[in-house]
Scaffold this motif. Structure first.
Motif, PDB file in Angstrom:
ATOM      1  N   VAL A 189       0.852  -1.181   0.000  1.00  0.00           N
ATOM      2  CA  VAL A 189       0.000   0.000   0.000  1.00  0.00           C
ATOM      3  C   VAL A 189       0.889   1.232   0.000  1.00  0.00           C
ATOM      4  CG1 VAL A 189      -1.994  -1.036   1.147  1.00  0.00           C
ATOM      5  CG2 VAL A 189      -0.189  -0.017   2.525  1.00  0.00           C
ATOM      6  N   SER A 190       0.351   2.318  -0.496  1.00  0.00           N
ATOM      7  CA  SER A 190       1.042   3.602  -0.457  1.00  0.00           C
ATOM      8  C   SER A 190       0.404   4.459   0.624  1.00  0.00           C
ATOM      9  CB  SER A 190       0.923   4.319  -1.805  1.00  0.00           C
ATOM     10  OG  SER A 190       1.553   3.569  -2.819  1.00  0.00           O
ATOM     11  N   VAL A 191       1.254   5.043   1.457  1.00  0.00           N
ATOM     12  CA  VAL A 191       0.781   5.889   2.545  1.00  0.00           C
ATOM     13  C   VAL A 191       1.726   7.080   2.633  1.00  0.00           C
ATOM     14  CG1 VAL A 191       0.297   6.027   5.016  1.00  0.00           C
ATOM     15  CG2 VAL A 191      -0.073   3.868   3.798  1.00  0.00           C
ATOM     16  N   ASP A 192       1.178   8.275   2.525  1.00  0.00           N
ATOM     17  CA  ASP A 192       2.010   9.470   2.628  1.00  0.00           C
ATOM     18  C   ASP A 192       2.726   9.515   3.971  1.00  0.00           C
ATOM     19  OD1 ASP A 192       1.291  10.358   0.092  1.00  0.00           O
ATOM     20  OD2 ASP A 192      -0.386  11.545   0.852  1.00  0.00           O
ATOM     21  N   ASP A 193       4.005   9.861   3.945  1.00  0.00           N
ATOM     22  CA  ASP A 193       4.828  10.043   5.137  1.00  0.00           C
ATOM     23  C   ASP A 193       4.997   8.785   5.987  1.00  0.00           C
ATOM     24  OD1 ASP A 193       5.216  12.774   4.506  1.00  0.00           O
ATOM     25  OD2 ASP A 193       3.289  13.267   5.430  1.00  0.00           O
ATOM     26  N   ALA A 194       4.799   7.611   5.410  1.00  0.00           N
ATOM     27  CA  ALA A 194       5.006   6.364   6.142  1.00  0.00           C
ATOM     28  C   ALA A 194       6.443   5.885   5.952  1.00  0.00           C
ATOM     29  CB  ALA A 194       4.042   5.296   5.648  1.00  0.00           C
ATOM     30  N   GLN A 195       6.857   4.981   6.806  1.00  0.00           N
ATOM     31  CA  GLN A 195       8.190   4.399   6.725  1.00  0.00           C
ATOM     32  C   GLN A 195       8.126   3.076   5.970  1.00  0.00           C
ATOM     33  OE1 GLN A 195      10.948   6.038   8.032  1.00  0.00           O
ATOM     34  NE2 GLN A 195       9.428   7.643   8.317  1.00  0.00           N
ATOM     35  N   ILE A 196       9.187   2.740   5.269  1.00  0.00           N
ATOM     36  CA  ILE A 196       9.283   1.452   4.591  1.00  0.00           C
ATOM     37  C   ILE A 196       9.102   0.352   5.629  1.00  0.00           C
ATOM     38  CG2 ILE A 196      10.852  -0.105   3.357  1.00  0.00           C
ATOM     39  CD1 ILE A 196      12.130   2.499   2.182  1.00  0.00           C
ATOM     40  N   THR A 252      -3.183   5.817  -0.010  1.00  0.00           N
ATOM     41  CA  THR A 252      -3.287   6.553  -1.274  1.00  0.00           C
ATOM     42  C   THR A 252      -3.377   5.653  -2.497  1.00  0.00           C
ATOM     43  OG1 THR A 252      -0.886   6.736  -1.507  1.00  0.00           O
ATOM     44  CG2 THR A 252      -2.014   8.510  -0.318  1.00  0.00           C
ATOM     45  N   TRP A 253      -3.010   4.397  -2.379  1.00  0.00           N
ATOM     46  CA  TRP A 253      -3.089   3.435  -3.479  1.00  0.00           C
ATOM     47  C   TRP A 253      -2.256   3.838  -4.687  1.00  0.00           C
ATOM     48  CZ3 TRP A 253      -5.683  -0.816  -1.950  1.00  0.00           C
ATOM     49  CH2 TRP A 253      -6.646  -0.663  -0.951  1.00  0.00           C
ATOM     50  N   ALA A 254      -1.309   4.735  -4.541  1.00  0.00           N
ATOM     51  CA  ALA A 254      -0.528   5.213  -5.693  1.00  0.00           C
ATOM     52  C   ALA A 254       0.514   4.186  -6.103  1.00  0.00           C
ATOM     53  CB  ALA A 254       0.155   6.528  -5.341  1.00  0.00           C
ATOM     54  N   GLY A 274      -1.661  -4.467   4.396  1.00  0.00           N
ATOM     55  CA  GLY A 274      -0.736  -3.905   3.417  1.00  0.00           C
ATOM     56  C   GLY A 274       0.545  -3.421   4.057  1.00  0.00           C
ATOM     57  N   ILE A 275       1.610  -3.510   3.308  1.00  0.00           N
ATOM     58  CA  ILE A 275       2.921  -3.059   3.762  1.00  0.00           C
ATOM     59  C   ILE A 275       3.411  -1.961   2.830  1.00  0.00           C
ATOM     60  CG2 ILE A 275       4.157  -4.823   2.431  1.00  0.00           C
ATOM     61  CD1 ILE A 275       6.167  -4.972   4.794  1.00  0.00           C
ATOM     62  N   VAL A 276       4.102  -0.990   3.391  1.00  0.00           N
ATOM     63  CA  VAL A 276       4.704   0.070   2.592  1.00  0.00           C
ATOM     64  C   VAL A 276       6.015  -0.479   2.041  1.00  0.00           C
ATOM     65  CG1 VAL A 276       5.669   2.400   2.618  1.00  0.00           C
ATOM     66  CG2 VAL A 276       3.630   1.870   3.988  1.00  0.00           C
ATOM     67  N   PRO A 277       6.121  -0.580   0.702  1.00  0.00           N
ATOM     68  CA  PRO A 277       7.317  -1.174   0.107  1.00  0.00           C
ATOM     69  C   PRO A 277       8.439  -0.161  -0.049  1.00  0.00           C
ATOM     70  CG  PRO A 277       5.825  -0.549  -1.621  1.00  0.00           C
ATOM     71  CD  PRO A 277       5.136  -0.217  -0.301  1.00  0.00           C
ATOM     72  N   GLU A 278       9.596  -0.681  -0.352  1.00  0.00           N
ATOM     73  CA  GLU A 278      10.707   0.179  -0.747  1.00  0.00           C
ATOM     74  C   GLU A 278      10.623   0.314  -2.261  1.00  0.00           C
ATOM     75  OE1 GLU A 278      15.537   0.544  -0.266  1.00  0.00           O
ATOM     76  OE2 GLU A 278      14.444  -0.999   0.804  1.00  0.00           O
ATOM     77  N   VAL A 279      10.550   1.521  -2.748  1.00  0.00           N
ATOM     78  CA  VAL A 279      10.445   1.761  -4.186  1.00  0.00           C
ATOM     79  C   VAL A 279      11.840   1.638  -4.780  1.00  0.00           C
ATOM     80  CG1 VAL A 279       9.772   3.386  -5.982  1.00  0.00           C
ATOM     81  CG2 VAL A 279       8.440   3.234  -3.864  1.00  0.00           C
ATOM     82  N   ILE A 280      11.989   0.730  -5.747  1.00  0.00           N
ATOM     83  CA  ILE A 280      13.317   0.450  -6.287  1.00  0.00           C
ATOM     84  C   ILE A 280      13.559   1.077  -7.646  1.00  0.00           C
ATOM     85  CG2 ILE A 280      13.630  -1.661  -4.972  1.00  0.00           C
ATOM     86  CD1 ILE A 280      12.708  -3.215  -7.428  1.00  0.00           C
TER      87      ILE A 280
END
Length: 119
Positions: free
Chosen positions: A7-14, A30-32, A60-66
């Protein structure tokens, strides 16, 4: 239905984990962005429009964008978050009368290394 995804979350940590029911999605989600052809949110909305949506719980987990350099390596934060997701999923299943028994304690990185082979 139990969905485990990113999931995408503004200002969240990986590695941060969020659990919620689809009919009560927090405003911070945000589902972005997605690696899927169609976003999970879009798919669930289409099923809902057709009147076929069962109760849905999402972990859902906030992923690391690679970026463009795809890899199968997982950060420590994502591996820790995945352990939390696992415990939340088992607890959710138990709340719904389903007994889940863990049969192995595999390292998530080991699974990721072999996932493209159908591990």
């Amino acid at each position: 239905v139990l969905i485990l995804d990113c999931v995408s979350v503004d200002d969240a940590q990986i590695g941060d984990v969020y659990a919620f029911d689809f009919d009560n999605v927090p405003n911070i989600i945000t589902w972005a962005g997605s690696a899927h052809e169609v976003e999970m949110l879009q798919t669930l909305r289409l099923v809902e429009i057709n009147g076929d949506l069962p109760p849905v719980h999402i972990i859902g987990i906030v992923p690391e964008v690679i970026g463009e350099d795809t890899a199968f390596s997982l950060s420590e934060n994502v591996k820790k978050g995945a352990q939390l997701m696992e415990s939340q999923a088992i607890a959710y299943l138990a709340q719904n009368g389903i007994t889940a028994t863990k049969i192995a304690n595999r390292d998530l990185q080991e699974i990721a290394n072999l996932s493209f082979r159908g591990f």
